[in-house]
Scaffold this active site. Structure first.
Site, short mmCIF file in Angstrom:
data_model
loop_
_atom_site.label_atom_id
_atom_site.label_comp_id
_atom_site.label_asym_id
_atom_site.label_seq_id
_atom_site.Cartn_x
_atom_site.Cartn_y
_atom_site.Cartn_z
N ASP A 77 -6.04 0.32 11.05
CA ASP A 77 -4.74 -0.16 11.47
C ASP A 77 -4.11 -1.57 11.02
OD1 ASP A 77 -6.52 -2.61 12.50
OD2 ASP A 77 -7.07 -1.48 14.01
N ASP A 79 -2.37 -4.95 11.56
CA ASP A 79 -1.91 -6.06 12.61
C ASP A 79 -0.93 -7.05 11.84
OD1 ASP A 79 -4.04 -5.54 14.45
OD2 ASP A 79 -5.36 -6.56 13.03
N ASP A 176 -11.39 -15.96 10.56
CA ASP A 176 -12.85 -15.88 10.41
C ASP A 176 -13.09 -16.04 8.87
OD1 ASP A 176 -12.19 -13.40 10.01
OD2 ASP A 176 -13.53 -12.75 11.37
#
Ligand code: ATP
Ligand code: MG
Length: 502
Positions: A77, A79, A176
């Site tokens: 996907d 983002d 992260d």
């Protein structure tokens, strides 16, 4: 210090953390260096970025998609990160919805029905820096003061809400891993890198941004994410950087404070993104195979049993082939052992149960398994309902009289239930399905029944009627005999998972 946080959060506007921004060096990498192929990007993602850019907002494709594009993988996907607030994003698109509480993001929707596509657009965020978070730690008074504000941490330093808008530099700092913190602008084809993600991708390193232990404390789910990316990228030779790896075993107990619904989602990502077997190996390697989430314990524990092993291998293959996978089917397989034990005990009246008819025995066993194993997340309506249907459909496959088979084959969830039946036939003997061979024959009969035209179907039901009754493990009649099988391509195992897609 607390005053400072409250000032930041109260603003609710665009606040850059000066400390973080200063420490970062923005590197702009041109296309001939990074080599990302723009054609691999979904045109609707590009359209979304361009719409926001045309309205004057700084906007990029971000996160896993950039990482995967850089590594030559197909992103699952796209983002998008932007300087526009959720309200500003929403105004620019015809179908856009603001969702989430912990992270308020916008879902921009393209297309309709089963083929609709959702693009997640998030506003650049700032982080409350770790020192500030530590000040708040342990203070109930501080906690309550932060309640209701846009950014809050709990007594262990865990971020509860994270809606303080920032600039791209602060947004990069709160991501992260370095390879997950790159931004790609499809208009200029420039890749923006603040944390050496490009270099780490080249060196095949998964490195936590900032101080790893602190980042795990801030959000313990990052431990599971480290496992997931390590399993996913292992095929390309990636390894967790030693400092990123080192605190994991010590900090694993932090995961017990994560809300079950979030752990449930992370657990599904771990086993449904195409690397379930590798993820389970990684969990074992890090000493996380037990005690981090009850349902994950069960999956790891059963990963070597024939049914679960086969299902996980099929799931990985399906994801790699771009086919959909259903969490309900996956969990129905994982928990079948419990269902069948409870079903048998109730049907046969084994202590402490009184003997009851087979269908009620199954229904009660299913309820008990939901209570015991699914617990808090059983409220996930559709997933739970689909699991129940797969299980409750099983005795109906044995009822091959009158109109029953016609009704069953037309059932919306027939395909998932049938696939499950076939899997039971293939693997059930190993864990207490006493009549697995008969179940396999029954599955063949149903395969033929699906393939048959109306007249043939009637004849098949007649044929069953003529056979002497033989008791099966579920108290319904024998599957024999079968028609001569037609060669059909639909035999391949696992195919039906596609229709089991939820
Ligand atoms: P995948 O390809 O599996 O979707 P992903 O990297 O896109 O991997 P997502 O869960 O979709 O992972 O998250 C998108 C991005 O958001 C990540 O790449 C990362 O930059 C950021 N992110 C997500 N979860 C966290 C987290 N818990 N802490 C920090 N950053 C996070
Ligand atoms: Mg993603």
């Amino acid at each position: 210090m607390l005053k400072k946080i409250i000032q930041i959060v109260k603003g609710g506007g665009k606040v850059a953390s000066p400390k973080l921004s200063k420490a970062l060096k923005r590197v702009e990498v041109p296309v001939d260096t990074h080599g990302v192929n723009r054609d691999l990007i979904d045109p609707r993602a590009i359209e979304t970025v361009e719409t926001l850019q045309d309205a004057g907002f700084e906007t990029y494709i971000v996160g896993g998609a950039v990482r995967d594009l850089l590594l030559g993988l197909h992103p699952k996907d796209f983002d998008i990160a932007t300087s526009a607030t959720p309200e500003e994003v929403k105004r620019l698109f015809r179908r856009a919805f603001i969702i989430g509480r912990r992270f308020r993001i916008v879902h921009v929707i393209f297309g309709g029905g089963r083929n609709h596509e959702v693009f997640e657009v998030s506003t650049f965020r700032a982080n409350v820096d770790a020192a500030d978070a530590t000040q708040v730690k342990g203070s109930e008074k501080s906690k309550s003061k932060l309640e209701g504000l846009t950014h809050a941490v709990d007594s262990s330093g865990r971020v509860l809400r994270d809606n303080v808008w920032g600039d791209i530099a602060s947004d990069a700092a709160r991501r992260d891993f370095t390879v997950n913190a790159m931004y790609y602008d499809p208009s200029s084809e420039v890749l923006v890198d603040y944390h050496g993600g490009m270099a780490d991708a080249k060196k095949r390193i998964i490195r936590m941004i900032g101080e790893p232990a602190e980042r795990y404390r801030e959000d313990p789910v990052r431990i599971i994410r480290a496992v997931r990316f390590s399993a996913k990228l292992a095929q390309l030779g990636f390894k967790l950087e030693p400092k990123t790896l080192e605190p994991i075993p010590k900090l694993k107990q932090l995961l017990s404070d994560v809300p079950p619904s979030r752990m449930f989602d992370e657990m599904l990502k771990l086993v449904q993104t195409g690397h379930s077997l590798a993820s389970i190996q990684t969990l074992k390697g890090l000493g996380l195979e037990r005690g981090i989430y009850p349902l994950l314990d069960v999956i790891v524990e059963r990963a070597d049993t024939p049914m679960v092993k086969r299902m996980l291998a099929d799931t990985d293959e399906r994801v790699k082939a771009g086919k959909p996978v259903a969490p309900s089917y996956l969990l129905a397989c994982v928990l079948w052992q419990d269902v069948i034990d409870g079903w048998t005990a109730r049907r046969e009246g084994k202590k402490p149960f009184a003997k009851i008819p087979t269908f009620s025995a199954l229904a009660q066993s299913v309820d008990a398994v939901f209570d015991e194993r699914i617990g808090d997340v059983s409220g996930r309506g559709k997933l739970g309902a689909d699991m129940r249907e797969i299980w409750m459909m099983q005795p109906r496959f044995e009822k091959r009289v009158g109109g029953s088979p016609h009704t069953l084959v037309a059932h919306l969830r027939f395909r998932a239930g049938f696939d499950f039946l076939r899997l039971r036939g293939q693997c059930g003997a190993e864990f207490g399905e006493a009549n697995a061979a008969e179940i396999a024959e029954l599955a063949d009969w149903w395969q033929d029944f699906q393939d048959a035209d109306h007249q043939e179907r009637l004849a098949m039901i007649e044929e069953v009627k003529r056979q002497p009754k033989a008791p099966s493990a579920t108290g319904v009649k024998s599957a024999k005999p079968r028609r001569t099988r037609k060669p059909k391509s639909s035999q391949s195992h696992g195919d039906g998972l596609s229709s089991a897609g939820v």
